[in-house]
Design a protein around this motif. Structure first.
Motif: not given
Length: 363
Positions: A107-130
């Motif tokens: 699932i592309s980042p654009e689709e994740l942000r629209v369809r699965f916003p909680m998963t999108y936010g968690r992956i983005l936070e993991f990438k930036r903080e971890f």
């Protein structure tokens, strides 16, 4: 009958049919460079279906549950049934059912942000903080390798792992995700119970010796090696039916063992061991002897019958579970009374040596 290990190994090597011959596919597990991103922990106190713990961020996270699957660790002994695990596995993939095999897309980042916003936010936070990476999110940040499992997700399969020894459990829904070990999809769905029993028998304990004799030194639960596992089916339909039914008993009994947080009572351990012993004897007879006493088989046939209800629903009702446990204990006693324990006893004490006291034959 006394079978010495080198002679047993030689006889096994001569078996012409292999697991690869009877399987539609044997494949490895998921591979990822970001295990802490994909693997999640269930909180001890429980919570909603979307609430998990992230080991990498050391904090609670929320994800859409439709992207989260049960996880098999591969490090614990799991025979016939899966041990309850605190782990789950996130798969940001979309599956398209095409019969036995799926087609799938990350699932592309654009689709994740629209369809699965909680998963999108968690992956983005993991990438930036971890990972300390502030670049825009890309699908490569959360995609996986070893995708053969995705083709067979939601397809019933055996999952074979190599913990203390080779063991196998049947995934009836096909939803489990694993990293170590291999998935086995059979050509004939009616053979799952029998093959699971074989992979949990003494034949599997000898398989490493067979591999070494053929100069195969990679892990025994890898697809290339498991394809070489020798398979013999019973000549008698009765024997196969008995093994299939006992496998269903062991599926239930092992789930009962795994569900007990405060230790396994001796009576449950002994009851499970009894049915494992009978299943093992029937498998060994199939592979080597074909000469079990007819009275013993009659005792098994008279007492061992398929459970008439749904074993999954039995686990959910304590009263039904206790009733079935009592029935299995009664069946055990009936079998012991109907046959001589000395006559049919076999000794598993020495690796590779099976002692069937009912026969004086030696191979």
């Amino acid at each position: 009958m006394f079978l010495k290990q080198n002679k047993i190994v030689e006889k096994i090597r001569e078996i012409p049919v292999t697991l690869g011959d009877v399987s539609e596919n044997i494949f490895g597990g998921i591979k990822t460079n970001n295990s802490l991103l994909h693997r999640l922990v269930l909180p001890e106190e429980g919570g909603s279906d979307s609430y998990y713990l992230c080991e990498g961020l050391c904090k609670p996270v929320f994800l859409e549950p439709e992207l989260v699957y049960p996880y098999v660790s591969g490090t614990l002994s799991e025979k016939f049934a899966f041990r309850p695990s605190p782990y789950r596995f996130m798969l940001p993939y979309e599956l398209f059912d095409r019969g036995k095999r799926n087609e799938y897309n990350v699932i592309s980042p654009e689709e994740l942000r629209v369809r699965f916003p909680m998963t999108y936010g968690r992956i983005l936070e993991f990438k930036r903080e971890f990972r300390h990476d502030s670049s825009p999110l890309k699908s490569a940040d959360y995609s996986i390798k070893g995708r053969k499992l995705l083709e067979y997700l939601n397809t019933p399969k055996i999952i074979a792992t190599e913990g203390y020894h080779l063991q196998a459990a049947y995934d009836a829904t096909g939803k489990y995700v694993f990293e170590n070990g291999c998935g086995i999809v059979l050509k004939d769905p009616d053979k799952y119970a029998y093959i699971t029993a074989v992979l949990n028998s003494s034949i599997a304990r000898l398989f490493p010796s067979v591999c070494k004799s053929e100069m195969m030194y990679s892990g025994y639960a890898t697809p290339s090696v498991m394809k070489r596992f020798p398979i013999v089916f019973p000549d008698s339909r009765l024997t196969e039916d008995l093994i299939n039914t006992i496998s269903s008993y062991l599926l239930f009994l092992n789930r009962q063992k795994y569900a007990r947080d405060y230790g396994i009572p001796d009576w449950l351990r002994e009851l499970t061991g009894f049915y494992e012993q009978v299943s093992n004897l029937l498998v060994l007879d199939t592979y080597f002897i074909n000469d079990l006493d007819s009275g013993f088989l009659s005792a098994l046939e008279e007492n061992i019958h398929p459970y008439a209800g749904d074993l999954n629903s039995v686990d959910e009702d304590p009263e039904d579970s206790e009733s079935l446990l009592s029935a299995l204990y009664y069946i055990k006693q009936q079998i012991l009374e109907a046959s001589s324990s000395e006559k049919y006893r076999f000794n598993m004490g020495l690796p590779g040596i099976f002692n069937f006291s009912q026969s004086g034959k030696e191979f």
